[in-house]
Write a protein that holds these residues in place. Structure first.
Motif, PDB file in Angstrom:
ATOM      1  N   LYS A  75     -12.399  11.160   8.439  1.00 43.10           N
ATOM      2  CA  LYS A  75     -12.602   9.881   7.749  1.00 43.10           C
ATOM      3  C   LYS A  75     -11.996   8.765   8.597  1.00 43.10           C
ATOM      4  N   LEU A  76     -12.486   8.634   9.833  1.00 45.13           N
ATOM      5  CA  LEU A  76     -11.871   7.720  10.793  1.00 45.13           C
ATOM      6  C   LEU A  76     -11.891   6.279  10.284  1.00 45.13           C
ATOM      7  N   LEU A  77     -13.054   5.792   9.836  1.00 43.52           N
ATOM      8  CA  LEU A  77     -13.142   4.405   9.386  1.00 43.52           C
ATOM      9  C   LEU A  77     -12.233   4.161   8.190  1.00 43.52           C
ATOM     10  N   GLY A  78     -12.240   5.092   7.240  1.00 47.98           N
ATOM     11  CA  GLY A  78     -11.375   4.942   6.068  1.00 47.98           C
ATOM     12  C   GLY A  78      -9.913   4.905   6.444  1.00 47.98           C
ATOM     13  N   ASN A  79      -9.510   5.741   7.405  1.00 42.93           N
ATOM     14  CA  ASN A  79      -8.126   5.745   7.865  1.00 42.93           C
ATOM     15  C   ASN A  79      -7.754   4.417   8.510  1.00 42.93           C
ATOM     16  N   LEU A  80      -8.652   3.881   9.346  1.00 45.87           N
ATOM     17  CA  LEU A  80      -8.374   2.616  10.029  1.00 45.87           C
ATOM     18  C   LEU A  80      -8.295   1.463   9.030  1.00 45.87           C
ATOM     19  N   ILE A  81      -9.169   1.474   8.023  1.00 50.22           N
ATOM     20  CA  ILE A  81      -9.125   0.425   6.997  1.00 50.22           C
ATOM     21  C   ILE A  81      -7.813   0.495   6.229  1.00 50.22           C
ATOM     22  N   GLU A  82      -7.367   1.712   5.922  1.00 47.37           N
ATOM     23  CA  GLU A  82      -6.114   1.874   5.191  1.00 47.37           C
ATOM     24  C   GLU A  82      -4.930   1.356   6.009  1.00 47.37           C
ATOM     25  N   ILE A  83      -4.922   1.620   7.303  1.00 46.23           N
ATOM     26  CA  ILE A  83      -3.855   1.129   8.174  1.00 46.23           C
ATOM     27  C   ILE A  83      -3.866  -0.399   8.209  1.00 46.23           C
ATOM     28  N   PHE A  84      -5.049  -0.972   8.400  1.00 48.18           N
ATOM     29  CA  PHE A  84      -5.167  -2.427   8.462  1.00 48.18           C
ATOM     30  C   PHE A  84      -4.759  -3.057   7.129  1.00 48.18           C
ATOM     31  N   ASP A  85      -5.193  -2.444   6.042  1.00 48.68           N
ATOM     32  CA  ASP A  85      -4.842  -2.917   4.703  1.00 48.68           C
ATOM     33  C   ASP A  85      -3.326  -2.883   4.510  1.00 48.68           C
ATOM     34  N   SER A  86      -2.690  -1.825   4.980  1.00 45.52           N
ATOM     35  CA  SER A  86      -1.240  -1.691   4.841  1.00 45.52           C
ATOM     36  C   SER A  86      -0.509  -2.787   5.601  1.00 45.52           C
TER      37      SER A  86
ATOM     38  N   ILE B 270       0.855  -1.184   0.000  1.00 43.05           N
ATOM     39  CA  ILE B 270       0.000   0.000   0.000  1.00 43.05           C
ATOM     40  C   ILE B 270       0.890   1.234   0.000  1.00 43.05           C
ATOM     41  N   LYS B 271       0.560   2.210  -0.837  1.00 47.91           N
ATOM     42  CA  LYS B 271       1.370   3.423  -0.899  1.00 47.91           C
ATOM     43  C   LYS B 271       1.343   4.132   0.458  1.00 47.91           C
ATOM     44  N   PRO B 272       2.304   5.026   0.720  1.00 49.10           N
ATOM     45  CA  PRO B 272       2.379   5.692   2.030  1.00 49.10           C
ATOM     46  C   PRO B 272       1.036   6.225   2.505  1.00 49.10           C
ATOM     47  N   LEU B 273       0.773   6.034   3.789  1.00 52.13           N
ATOM     48  CA  LEU B 273      -0.516   6.394   4.366  1.00 52.13           C
ATOM     49  C   LEU B 273      -0.823   7.871   4.177  1.00 52.13           C
ATOM     50  N   ALA B 274      -2.069   8.151   3.835  1.00 48.86           N
ATOM     51  CA  ALA B 274      -2.525   9.532   3.669  1.00 48.86           C
ATOM     52  C   ALA B 274      -3.780   9.722   4.517  1.00 48.86           C
ATOM     53  N   PHE B 275      -3.604  10.250   5.723  1.00 47.60           N
ATOM     54  CA  PHE B 275      -4.740  10.414   6.624  1.00 47.60           C
ATOM     55  C   PHE B 275      -5.651  11.538   6.136  1.00 47.60           C
ATOM     56  N   ARG B 276      -6.948  11.274   6.217  1.00 48.03           N
ATOM     57  CA  ARG B 276      -7.941  12.248   5.790  1.00 48.03           C
ATOM     58  C   ARG B 276      -8.774  12.675   6.991  1.00 48.03           C
ATOM     59  N   PRO B 277      -8.879  13.979   7.233  1.00 50.16           N
ATOM     60  CA  PRO B 277      -9.672  14.455   8.378  1.00 50.16           C
ATOM     61  C   PRO B 277     -11.123  13.981   8.288  1.00 50.16           C
TER      62      PRO B 277
ATOM     63  N   VAL C 220       0.170   0.682  -4.242  1.00 53.68           N
ATOM     64  CA  VAL C 220      -1.219   0.585  -4.687  1.00 53.68           C
ATOM     65  C   VAL C 220      -2.097   1.310  -3.676  1.00 53.68           C
ATOM     66  N   ARG C 221      -3.248   1.756  -4.139  1.00 54.48           N
ATOM     67  CA  ARG C 221      -4.197   2.412  -3.247  1.00 54.48           C
ATOM     68  C   ARG C 221      -4.852   1.402  -2.317  1.00 54.48           C
ATOM     69  N   SER C 222      -5.155   1.855  -1.131  1.00 53.65           N
ATOM     70  CA  SER C 222      -5.928   1.030  -0.213  1.00 53.65           C
ATOM     71  C   SER C 222      -7.406   1.118  -0.557  1.00 53.65           C
ATOM     72  N   GLU C 223      -8.104   0.011  -0.321  1.00 52.23           N
ATOM     73  CA  GLU C 223      -9.565   0.027  -0.426  1.00 52.23           C
ATOM     74  C   GLU C 223     -10.115   0.615   0.872  1.00 52.23           C
ATOM     75  N   ARG C 224     -10.365   1.905   0.884  1.00 60.94           N
ATOM     76  CA  ARG C 224     -10.766   2.588   2.117  1.00 60.94           C
ATOM     77  C   ARG C 224     -12.235   2.362   2.463  1.00 60.94           C
ATOM     78  N   ASN C 225     -12.986   1.785   1.550  1.00 63.32           N
ATOM     79  CA  ASN C 225     -14.378   1.433   1.807  1.00 63.32           C
ATOM     80  C   ASN C 225     -14.422   0.003   2.343  1.00 63.32           C
ATOM     81  N   LEU C 226     -15.088  -0.220   3.490  1.00 59.99           N
ATOM     82  CA  LEU C 226     -15.077  -1.529   4.134  1.00 59.99           C
ATOM     83  C   LEU C 226     -15.655  -2.605   3.227  1.00 59.99           C
TER      84      LEU C 226
END
Length: 357
Positions: free
Chosen positions: A157-168, A148-155, A244-250
Motif C-alpha cells: 500500500k505504497l501510496l496509502g503509506n506515503l499519504i499517511e506520512i505526509f498527513d502526519s 495522527i496516531k502512530p504510523l502503521a505501514f501496510r504491505p 486520529v486516523r489518517s486519510e490514506r485515500n488521496l
C-alpha cells in the motif's frame, strides 16, 4: 528579474521570522486557577460510527463525565450502539456536524463541554486526566493536541503509506502552530476532534460559528474567545495527545484539507488570515523556485530553496521534540511536495465545496 528576486527574499524572510518564532516559543503554561469543580459533559457528534463507538465509549463511561452521543441521521445502527453502551443517545435536531454539536450541548447538563470525534484514539485513563487538567484552571476554552496516531505501514500500500506520512507531518505542523498562538492568548485554530469549552462561551459565540460553512466550529469558537478576551488554555500534557486516523485515500485527504482551508476567508482574526496568506504566497513562489533551482541550476534560486527548506526543517524538529514523533524526521524529504499541496488545496477551495460526510 530583480523584482522577482526581491519578492522571493521578502516572502521567505518574513516566513522565516514567523516559523522560527513558532518553533522556539516556549510551552507557556498560563494558569487561571479554578474556584470550584465544574461538571463536564462529553458530546460526540457522529454519523455512521457504530463500529468506532463500540471501541471508544467503553473508555469514556463511568469516568466522571456525562456522555452524550448525537446521531446525525446514521443508517448503520449508530444510535442503537450508543444506547447499548449505557450513554445518553439523542438524534440530531438538524443536519451536519455543527447542528449535531448544538443538539448535544442543548441536552448537556455540564458547564464544561468536551467535544470528541467518534474515531479518535485515546488511552484508558485519558478522560480522567483531561477532566483533572480542565478542573485545575478556569478558562473559557481548552485546546487539546490532536495528531495522527502512530504510523502503521501496510504491505503493498505504497501510496496509502506515503499519504499517511505526509498527513502526519502536516498535522504535526498544525498542532505546533496551534500551540504557539494559543500560548500568547491569540489562538487562531483548534481541532474539534478534541476540544473543551464552557457552555457560556458556546452560547455567546453561537451566532458567529458560521453554520453556512461545513466545518470550522472549533476554529471560529477559539477566535471568538480571543477577540472577546476570554482566556484560552492549551493543554501541554503529553499524555493528553489524541490520535486520529489518517486519510490514506488521496481523494478523501484532499477533500478534507480543502474543507478545512475554504473557511479561511471567513476568519474574524487578522492573524489567522495573515498567516494563511503568508503560507500560501510562500509556497506559491516556491514552485517556480524549484524549477529555477533544480532544473536550471540558478545559484540564487538554490540558495533561496535551501533557506526555505531549512526553515521547514527547524519547524519540523521543534514539533517532533514537543510531541515525541521522532520517526517523522526520517521523512523530511516529503516536504518537497508541500508547496504543490498548499497551492492545489487553496485554489480548489474556490470551486469545490466538500461536505461533512
Amino acid at each position: 528579474m530583480m523584482f522577482w528576486i526581491l519578492m522571493v527574499c521578502l516572502l521567505i524572510g518574513l516566513y522565516a521570522m514567523v516559523v522560527i518564532w513558532m518553533s522556539i516559543w516556549p510551552n507557556e503554561k498560563t494558569r487561571y486557577n479554578a474556584d470550584r469543580v465544574k461538571p463536564v459533559s462529553v458530546v460526540i457528534p457522529c454519523k455512521n460510527e457504530a463500529q468506532n463507538l463500540t471501541r471508544l465509549l467503553p473508555l469514556l463511561v463511568n469516568k466522571g463525565a456525562e456522555i452524550i452521543v448525537v446521531d446525525d441521521h446514521s443508517d448503520d445502527g449508530t444510535f442503537a450502539s450508543a444506547e447499548s453502551l449505557r450513554v445518553k443517545a439523542i438524534k440530531n435536531h438538524g443536519r451536519g456536524k455543527k447542528a449535531a454539536i448544538k443538539s448535544g450541548i442543548e441536552s448537556a447538563e455540564g458547564e464544561i463541554i468536551l467535544t470528541l470525534d467518534a474515531d479518535i484514539f485515546i488511552s484508558e485513563n485519558w478522560l480522567q486526566l483531561a477532566i483533572q487538567e480542565i478542573q485545575q484552571q478556569s478558562a473559557a476554552c481548552y485546546i487539546i493536541p490532536v495528531l495522527i496516531k502512530p504510523l502503521a505501514f501496510r504491505p503493498f500500500k505504497l501510496l496509502g503509506n506515503l499519504i499517511e506520512i505526509f498527513d502526519s507531518i502536516d498535522m504535526l505542523g498544525l498542532a505546533n502552530t496551534t500551540r504557539a498562538f494559543a500560548s500568547i492568548q491569540h489562538p487562531i485554530m483548534a481541532n474539534g476532534a478534541a476540544l473543551a469549552f464552557t457552555k457560556d462561551l458556546y452560547n455567546a459565540a453561537e451566532a458567529h460559528l458560521r453554520t453556512d460553512i461545513a466545518s470550522g466550529d472549533d476554529t471560529f469558537l477559539v477566535q471568538y474567545a480571543a477577540l472577546n478576551k476570554q482566556p484560552v488554555v492549551y493543554l501541554h500534557n503529553q499524555d493528553l495527545q489524541v490520535g486520529v486516523r489518517s486519510e490514506r485515500n488521496l481523494g478523501r485527504f484532499l477533500k478534507q484539507r480543502i474543507r478545512w482551508g475554504q473557511k479561511t476567508s471567513a476568519y474574524p482574526s487578522w492573524r489567522a488570515k495573515g498567516l494563511a496568506w503568508l503560507i500560501f504566497l510562500t509556497n506559491l513562489v516556491t514552485i517556480p523556485l524549484l524549477y529555477q533551482g533544480l532544473i536550471e541550476f540558478e545559484r540564487w534560486a538554490l540558495m533561496a530553496l535551501f533557506c526555505r527548506f531549512a526553515i521547514d526543517l527547524t519547524f519540523l524538529i521543534s514539533g517532533v521534540v514537543r510531541y515525541r514523533k521522532w520517526q517523522l524526521l526520517l521523512w523530511y524529504g516529503m516536504l518537497l511536495f508541500y508547496p504543490f499541496y498548499i497551492v492545489i488545496t487553496a485554489l480548489a477551495g474556490f470551486v469545490y465545496r466538500p461536505k461533512w460526510k
